[in-house]
Design an enzyme around this catalytic site. Structure first.
Site, PDB file in Angstrom:
ATOM      1  N   ASP A   7      36.385  63.299  53.458  1.00 61.14           N
ATOM      2  CA  ASP A   7      37.476  62.543  52.313  1.00 61.14           C
ATOM      3  C   ASP A   7      37.093  62.198  50.730  1.00 61.14           C
ATOM      4  O   ASP A   7      36.801  59.930  51.208  1.00 61.14           O
ATOM      5  CB  ASP A   7      38.906  62.105  53.105  1.00 61.14           C
ATOM      6  CG  ASP A   7      39.825  61.310  52.394  1.00 61.14           C
ATOM      7  OD1 ASP A   7      40.452  61.977  51.590  1.00 61.14           O
ATOM      8  OD2 ASP A   7      40.442  60.052  52.456  1.00 61.14           O
ATOM      9  N   GLU A  68      38.258  68.280  52.423  1.00 60.58           N
ATOM     10  CA  GLU A  68      39.689  69.253  51.419  1.00 60.58           C
ATOM     11  C   GLU A  68      39.863  69.468  50.168  1.00 60.58           C
ATOM     12  O   GLU A  68      39.181  68.660  49.303  1.00 60.58           O
ATOM     13  CB  GLU A  68      40.738  67.560  51.665  1.00 60.58           C
ATOM     14  CG  GLU A  68      42.116  67.792  52.514  1.00 60.58           C
ATOM     15  CD  GLU A  68      43.046  67.213  52.415  1.00 60.58           C
ATOM     16  OE1 GLU A  68      43.537  66.485  53.533  1.00 60.58           O
ATOM     17  OE2 GLU A  68      43.410  65.943  51.900  1.00 60.58           O
ATOM     18  N   ASP A 140      40.323  56.512  55.643  1.00 62.58           N
ATOM     19  CA  ASP A 140      39.613  57.238  55.028  1.00 62.58           C
ATOM     20  C   ASP A 140      38.710  58.001  56.364  1.00 62.58           C
ATOM     21  O   ASP A 140      38.374  58.995  55.810  1.00 62.58           O
ATOM     22  CB  ASP A 140      39.221  56.874  53.855  1.00 62.58           C
ATOM     23  CG  ASP A 140      40.236  56.489  53.198  1.00 62.58           C
ATOM     24  OD1 ASP A 140      40.427  57.160  52.275  1.00 62.58           O
ATOM     25  OD2 ASP A 140      40.100  54.896  52.424  1.00 62.58           O
TER      26      ASP A 140
END
Length: 168
Positions: A7, A68, A140
């Site tokens: 992330d 992502e 996170d």
């Protein structure tokens, strides 16, 4: 299959190493957050992320990187900085021979919770359950685990689809 889930962020980059074992069991081998100092120049923060993730990659040897896709912000400068961080993460993984895969936030949420519009706390709780963790990881790192789980679930589906197609 070991997957490095990331992330990315310029101030906090969550990471995790998740492995799919025979029988479909998932194991979280390690996770954490690479933190940088806001006062440091961007290039120093990027170098810090590169070094830290390079150590993780060298230690765990993941076959794939899952991250992502960029959330397009109203603040173009923030989006640009995030893009730099994503690039550093991708290059670190490729330099180590890992394949790179990207997923939309909706794909990640759907893979983990079954709902592409799940809230952050719902995703974190499902990550905890799926990985058998005693406590929920930092936000996170939990997000990084969710991306890794998404990739593993997708890879399993791709293998099953290939096997079914081969039998036809």
């Amino acid at each position: 299959m070991k997957v490095l889930g990331v992330d990315p962020g310029t101030l906090a980059t969550g990471w995790s190493i998740v492995e799919a074992l025979p029988g479909g069991r998932l194991v979280a081998h390690a996770h954490g957050v690479v933190r940088t100092r806001p006062a440091d120049p961007l290039w120093d923060r990027l170098a810090h992320v590169d070094r830290a993730l390079g150590q993780v990659i060298a230690e765990h040897r993941p076959a794939a990187l899952a991250l992502e896709q960029c959330f397009v912000s109203k603040n173009a400068m923030s989006a640009l900085k995030l893009g730099h961080t994503r690039g550093v993460v991708m290059v670190a993984a490729r330099n180590a021979g890992a394949d790179v895969f990207e997923y939309t936030p909706g794909q990640v949420k759907s893979a983990v919770t079954g709902n592409g519009r799940a809230e952050k706390h719902q995703v974190a709780e499902m990550v905890r359950i799926l990985l058998g963790l005693q406590v929920t990881a930092a936000s996170d790192a939990s997000d990084a685990m969710a991306v890794a789980i998404c990739h593993i679930h997708g890879a399993t589906s791709r293998v099953l689809n290939l096997a079914v197609g081969a039998r036809r």
